[in-house]
Structures are given as C-alpha cells and as structure tokens.
Design a protein around this motif. Structure first.
Motif, PDB file in Angstrom:
ATOM      1  N   HIS A  15      20.264 -18.612   2.537  1.00  0.00           N
ATOM      2  CA  HIS A  15      19.742 -17.546   3.380  1.00  0.00           C
ATOM      3  C   HIS A  15      18.412 -17.992   3.948  1.00  0.00           C
ATOM      4  N   ALA A  16      18.280 -17.880   5.274  1.00  0.00           N
ATOM      5  CA  ALA A  16      17.078 -18.373   5.936  1.00  0.00           C
ATOM      6  C   ALA A  16      15.818 -17.645   5.473  1.00  0.00           C
ATOM      7  N   ALA A  17      15.949 -16.419   4.986  1.00  0.00           N
ATOM      8  CA  ALA A  17      14.771 -15.632   4.613  1.00  0.00           C
ATOM      9  C   ALA A  17      14.458 -15.701   3.129  1.00  0.00           C
ATOM     10  N   LEU A  18      15.206 -16.497   2.374  1.00  0.00           N
ATOM     11  CA  LEU A  18      15.024 -16.515   0.927  1.00  0.00           C
ATOM     12  C   LEU A  18      14.843 -17.928   0.415  1.00  0.00           C
ATOM     13  N   THR A  19      14.150 -18.059  -0.702  1.00  0.00           N
ATOM     14  CA  THR A  19      14.054 -19.327  -1.405  1.00  0.00           C
ATOM     15  C   THR A  19      14.807 -19.196  -2.724  1.00  0.00           C
ATOM     16  N   ALA A  20      15.068 -20.318  -3.374  1.00  0.00           N
ATOM     17  CA  ALA A  20      15.769 -20.309  -4.659  1.00  0.00           C
ATOM     18  C   ALA A  20      14.898 -19.600  -5.709  1.00  0.00           C
ATOM     19  N   PRO A  21      15.495 -18.947  -6.711  1.00  0.00           N
ATOM     20  CA  PRO A  21      16.930 -18.782  -6.886  1.00  0.00           C
ATOM     21  C   PRO A  21      17.511 -17.736  -5.941  1.00  0.00           C
ATOM     22  N   VAL A 282      10.798 -11.310  15.528  1.00  0.00           N
ATOM     23  CA  VAL A 282      11.044 -12.721  15.213  1.00  0.00           C
ATOM     24  C   VAL A 282      11.856 -12.780  13.926  1.00  0.00           C
ATOM     25  N   PRO A 283      12.714 -13.803  13.760  1.00  0.00           N
ATOM     26  CA  PRO A 283      13.446 -13.946  12.496  1.00  0.00           C
ATOM     27  C   PRO A 283      12.540 -14.506  11.409  1.00  0.00           C
ATOM     28  N   LEU A 284      12.510 -13.857  10.264  1.00  0.00           N
ATOM     29  CA  LEU A 284      11.712 -14.334   9.136  1.00  0.00           C
ATOM     30  C   LEU A 284      12.523 -15.343   8.337  1.00  0.00           C
ATOM     31  N   THR A 285      11.911 -16.441   7.949  1.00  0.00           N
ATOM     32  CA  THR A 285      12.570 -17.421   7.109  1.00  0.00           C
ATOM     33  C   THR A 285      11.716 -17.680   5.883  1.00  0.00           C
ATOM     34  N   SER A 286      12.297 -18.412   4.925  1.00  0.00           N
ATOM     35  CA  SER A 286      11.570 -18.688   3.685  1.00  0.00           C
ATOM     36  C   SER A 286      10.348 -19.564   3.938  1.00  0.00           C
ATOM     37  N   THR A 287      10.284 -20.231   5.071  1.00  0.00           N
ATOM     38  CA  THR A 287       9.161 -21.116   5.367  1.00  0.00           C
ATOM     39  C   THR A 287       8.313 -20.639   6.542  1.00  0.00           C
ATOM     40  N   GLN A 302     -14.023 -19.160   9.932  1.00  0.00           N
ATOM     41  CA  GLN A 302     -13.188 -19.263   8.735  1.00  0.00           C
ATOM     42  C   GLN A 302     -11.716 -19.174   9.135  1.00  0.00           C
ATOM     43  N   SER A 303     -10.840 -19.829   8.353  1.00  0.00           N
ATOM     44  CA  SER A 303      -9.396 -19.752   8.571  1.00  0.00           C
ATOM     45  C   SER A 303      -8.716 -19.491   7.243  1.00  0.00           C
ATOM     46  N   LEU A 304      -7.713 -18.631   7.254  1.00  0.00           N
ATOM     47  CA  LEU A 304      -7.002 -18.275   6.032  1.00  0.00           C
ATOM     48  C   LEU A 304      -5.501 -18.270   6.321  1.00  0.00           C
ATOM     49  N   ALA A 305      -4.758 -19.113   5.598  1.00  0.00           N
ATOM     50  CA  ALA A 305      -3.302 -19.124   5.745  1.00  0.00           C
ATOM     51  C   ALA A 305      -2.726 -17.827   5.176  1.00  0.00           C
ATOM     52  N   LEU A 306      -1.840 -17.185   5.910  1.00  0.00           N
ATOM     53  CA  LEU A 306      -1.282 -15.893   5.513  1.00  0.00           C
ATOM     54  C   LEU A 306       0.111 -16.067   4.911  1.00  0.00           C
ATOM     55  N   PRO A 307       0.474 -15.209   3.962  1.00  0.00           N
ATOM     56  CA  PRO A 307       1.799 -15.328   3.331  1.00  0.00           C
ATOM     57  C   PRO A 307       2.897 -14.787   4.235  1.00  0.00           C
ATOM     58  N   VAL A 308       4.124 -15.280   4.012  1.00  0.00           N
ATOM     59  CA  VAL A 308       5.290 -14.708   4.672  1.00  0.00           C
ATOM     60  C   VAL A 308       5.583 -13.362   4.002  1.00  0.00           C
ATOM     61  N   PRO A 309       5.833 -12.315   4.762  1.00  0.00           N
ATOM     62  CA  PRO A 309       6.053 -10.997   4.154  1.00  0.00           C
ATOM     63  C   PRO A 309       7.156 -11.005   3.104  1.00  0.00           C
ATOM     64  N   ALA A 310       6.950 -10.243   2.042  1.00  0.00           N
ATOM     65  CA  ALA A 310       7.939 -10.136   0.982  1.00  0.00           C
ATOM     66  C   ALA A 310       9.048  -9.176   1.389  1.00  0.00           C
TER      67      ALA A 310
END
Length: 331
Positions: A15-21, A282-287, A302-310
């Motif tokens: 699934h493009a929006a999920l990581t293992a497991p 936009v399509p959300l993916t695990s990356t 300053q720069s801050l990397a943001l997380p992909v939404p849960a």
C-alpha cells in the motif's frame, strides 16, 4: 515421487500510504482451502506480512505435481486488520470487494503484477445485491460457479433488481442479465473479518515456461505476483503550535509536489498556532510528500522537516468534499 514440497507461486500486496508491517493478510476462502487440501497444495507460513507463498508436491524432475484441473481458480481474500485502512485507500465508499485476476497481468520489477478488472469487472457485492436494469429488463439468473447450481430468477421491481444474498454460502457467483454479458462476483458473508478484496490465481497461468521464469541454482523459481493498492488523494494540512506571525512561517513540499496556501492563525487544544492547507488534493504515500517548515527564530532562518500525516488524522471533509489529512507539529 519425492516426498518434498516445491514453491509454486507467491503473491504479495503493498500500500502506497503504509509502511511495514502491513495491516493486510491473505486468507484462502473456504472453497479454496478445501481445494488446496484436495489438490496437495499448502501455504507457506514463513512469508512476510501481506504475502502468501504456495507450495506443491515435487515430482522426480523437480516440477510441482498438481491434481487440479487446468482452469482451477484459487481465491485469497485480503483482510484488513486495521479498519482505518479504508480511509487510506482510493476506493469507493462504502468499501467494496474488488477481485484481481492474474489472467490480466503485467510485468514490473521481476514480478507479474495483478491488474484490476477493466470496467465494472468483478462486481463488488456484499450480502445485498442491488442492480439498476435498463428499461424493459425482465430479471436475472444467479448461478453458483463452483457447482453450476442455478439459484432461480431474480425479480425486477420498478427497474431495480434487489435480492438478499445473506443466506447463500460464501463463494463465486455469476449473474446473467438478459442481453448483457455474464458478470462474476465474489460473495462475502456478513459478520466476518473486514474484507478488503480478493486475489485470484489461475493455476494454469501460475506455472510459466522456462523462458519466462528466473533460474537460480539450476532450478526454476516460482512465479511471483504483486498488487499495489493506491493511496487516497487528500488535502494536506499542517498545524504548527507555537508559531507566531513574527516567525514568517511557510511550508514547502519537496519537488513542488504540494502547493500550500498562506498560513493562517488557528487555535488547537487551546493553544495558538498557524496552519497551512494544500490548494489541491495529493496522494499520500509512506514516503511523502516530504514537506518542510521554514521560519525565523532568534533572527536566524530555521527549517524543520515535517512528518507525513498519520492514518488516524485522515477524515472526510465537510459536505462530502473529499478527504483531509492533518498533522500537528509543536515547536
């Protein structure tokens, strides 16, 4: 004949929006489980989550020995262990059963990827059957594919064919409407694990010629099949708590994958902050998409990397206007 097992095929889903497991598992339907016992097939328990390996008895020449007819179809149900998977997947609502048949495949990265059925394909059905018929429709005939048993004509009322199939056993059925091509569908009974879809393997297509299969250690390798489930397109919104107007915050996506509107002042859980929302879905993916917050603090950039939404933060928008994926960041 050697009393050994030889790999026959493997199927895997991602699934493009999920990581293992991966919260998906492949489970043989009751009819397939019975067929596997009769045909001398067994599933390999030592495969990663979201995958299935199938083994057959090995003959003296190292090839699988099958007792199955050439047109035997094995159906493995995809079950979702996490109900929120539906909110991540670009499928109609409510979730419907989709059958992916390996008789329509394409090669990619050494795997024979399963293609979704064209058009309406295998009808998505649960225990209730509802079908709008063309003017003058006289009804339909329902047949259970495995046994060939005809279950009688289904009546049409006011142009609609409606039938309660909840008393029928799980399995593959064929619906024949006068003047229309026969349509197959897989019937899933209520009250079981959340069904996500089906993968169907036709044994005659599972064992390919030597020219089409990799050879490793002087042995033909089992054919592999894959299925990539699409990610649901969402509006992406980041809420940054602790950000002030003086910080001049803005959010950018890597490669320009997302165009964000200017940040607006908001309150979240009683605290002040700013939020930015994508202008288009936009399509959300695990990356990704990978987004970065740029702001000023103590007179320096300053720069801050943001997380992909849960997944838990993906919700329907008001008035049915698509879906919204949110992430909250605390400075």
């Amino acid at each position: 004949m050697k009393l050994a097992w030889v790999p026959l095929l493997s199927a895997r889903i991602g699934h493009a929006a999920l990581t293992a497991p991966l919260p998906l598992r492949l489970v043989p339907t009751p009819e397939t489980a019975a067929a596997m016992r009769a045909f001398g097939l067994r599933a390999d328990p030592n495969v990663p989550a979201g995958s299935l390996g199938l083994h057959a008895r090995e003959g003296d020449d190292g090839t699988p020995v099958l007792q199955a007819p050439d047109d035997c179809v094995l159906t493995f149900r995809m079950e979702a262990e996490a109900p929120e998977l539906y909110t991540l997947t670009d499928l109609p609502e409510p979730p419907l059963v989709r059958c992916y048949d390996n008789r329509a495949t394409h090669l990619k990265d050494g795997l024979r990827w399963l293609s979704p059925p064209s058009g309406t394909g295998a009808a998505a059905q649960g225990p209730m059957l509802a079908l709008k018929l063309p003017a003058g429709g006289q009804g339909a005939q329902l047949t259970r594919t495995a046994s060939g048993a005809q279950l009688g004509a289904l009546p049409v009322v006011d142009g609609w064919l409606r039938a309660d199939l909840s008393d029928l056993p799980e399995g593959r059925y064929e619906l024949q409407v006068a003047g229309k091509p026969a349509e197959g569908f897989y019937l899933l009974p209520p009250g079981q694990s959340v069904p996500f879809g089906c993968i169907e393997i036709t044994l005659r297509a599972a064992v390919l010629g030597a020219a089409e299969r990799p050879i490793l250690g002087d042995k033909l390798q089992p054919q592999s099949y894959g299925l990539e489930l699409p990610a649901r397109p969402c509006l992406l919104r980041y809420t940054v708590i602790g950000l002030t107007a003086a910080a001049q915050g803005r959010i950018e996506a890597e490669g320009g994958a997302v165009d964000f509107a200017p940040m607006e002042a908001v309150q979240f859980a009683g605290r002040d902050g700013f939020a930015a929302t994508a202008r288009a879905e936009v399509p959300l993916t695990s990356t990704g998409p990978r987004c970065t917050l740029h702001y000023r603090a103590d007179g320096a950039a300053q720069s801050l990397a943001l997380p992909v939404p849960a997944a838990a933060r993906i919700t329907p928008q008001a008035a049915g206007q698509g879906w919204l994926a949110e992430a909250v960041v605390y400075l």
